[in-house]
Design an enzyme around this catalytic site. Structure first.
Site, PDB file in Angstrom:
ATOM      1  N   HIS A 101       0.834  -1.197   0.000  1.00  0.00           N
ATOM      2  CA  HIS A 101       0.000   0.000   0.000  1.00  0.00           C
ATOM      3  C   HIS A 101       0.868   1.246   0.000  1.00  0.00           C
ATOM      4  CE1 HIS A 101      -4.008  -1.705   0.510  1.00  0.00           C
ATOM      5  NE2 HIS A 101      -3.429  -2.637   1.242  1.00  0.00           N
ATOM      6  N   THR A 153      13.744  -7.748   3.015  1.00  0.00           N
ATOM      7  CA  THR A 153      13.340  -6.460   2.458  1.00  0.00           C
ATOM      8  C   THR A 153      14.203  -6.032   1.279  1.00  0.00           C
ATOM      9  OG1 THR A 153      14.764  -5.281   4.004  1.00  0.00           O
ATOM     10  CG2 THR A 153      12.484  -5.677   4.702  1.00  0.00           C
ATOM     11  N   LYS A 154      15.340  -6.711   1.069  1.00  0.00           N
ATOM     12  CA  LYS A 154      16.216  -6.377  -0.055  1.00  0.00           C
ATOM     13  C   LYS A 154      16.832  -7.658  -0.608  1.00  0.00           C
ATOM     14  CE  LYS A 154      19.967  -5.180   3.080  1.00  0.00           C
ATOM     15  NZ  LYS A 154      20.870  -4.164   3.544  1.00  0.00           N
ATOM     16  N   ARG A 168      19.434  -9.913   7.446  1.00  0.00           N
ATOM     17  CA  ARG A 168      20.820  -9.505   7.189  1.00  0.00           C
ATOM     18  C   ARG A 168      21.654 -10.763   6.930  1.00  0.00           C
ATOM     19  NH1 ARG A 168      19.084  -5.980  11.139  1.00  0.00           N
ATOM     20  NH2 ARG A 168      19.505  -3.786  10.753  1.00  0.00           N
ATOM     21  N   LYS A 171      26.127 -15.288   7.323  1.00  0.00           N
ATOM     22  CA  LYS A 171      27.374 -15.838   6.788  1.00  0.00           C
ATOM     23  C   LYS A 171      27.085 -16.339   5.386  1.00  0.00           C
ATOM     24  CE  LYS A 171      27.022 -20.527   8.703  1.00  0.00           C
ATOM     25  NZ  LYS A 171      27.709 -21.543   9.511  1.00  0.00           N
TER      26      LYS A 171
END
Length: 177
Positions: A101, A153-154, A168, A171
């Site tokens: 949204h 998110t990425k 994140r 390793k």
């Protein structure tokens, strides 16, 4: 005939096949094969030996591609445009979103503001563990592992192991061991 086949497969999947037992149950009643056959009539592309588990929800499925030896996990919720490569494992309760949204305009309620769809790509040999969430526009590159409960998110680099919120790199997979 194409549209009729699509709508028939959709109806049979959502009314019947989605609710058949999980494929690892001794009384699975051929559910793996039934769901695979129906998804061939729904998805844009379906590879060989595809596993669609009990409770998988994929909306219209029209812009979903899934490669050989890959699957959608138990009770997953995915949307297209979505491209899943070969040999991808997906745990239970995974969610993959391709649209969100907007909230920038104050004169329009947020529930009426939608952003354009952004495709998600999951390359070959990826493992997405239970309850991971993948957000719009993300690419998970070859050989990566997404840890349980991670919120991606990425983009995830090749052979990276990611976890957390937001996910994140923890390793990288070691190819020598």
């Amino acid at each position: 005939m194409g549209k009729l086949r699509y709508y028939l497969c959709m109806a049979l999947y959502y009314l019947f096949a989605r609710h058949l037992p999980a494929t690892d149950m001794p009384y699975n009643l051929g559910s793996k094969k039934i769901r695979e056959i129906l998804c061939r009539g729904i998805f844009k592309k379906t590879g060989r030996n595809v596993t669609i588990e009990h409770g998988a929800y994929f909306g219209s499925g029209r812009d979903i591609e899934i490669g050989d030896n890959s699957g959608l996990g138990l009770n997953c919720r995915v949307n297209g445009p979505l491209k899943i490569g070969d040999n991808v494992m997906m745990g239970p309760d995974v969610m993959i979103f391709t649209q969100n949204h907007e909230y920038s305009r104050l004169d329009i309620p947020m529930n009426l503001q939608t952003a354009p769809k952004e495709p998600v790509v999951i390359e070959d040999d990826v493992w997405i563990a239970a309850r991971a969430i993948i957000l719009p526009g993300v690419t998970i590159h070859k050989g990566a592992i997404v840890g349980a409960g991670a919120i991606v998110t990425k983009d995830v680099p090749e052979y990276a192991i990611v976890g957390g919120n937001p996910a994140r790199v923890i390793k990288y997979r070691n190819s020598t061991k």
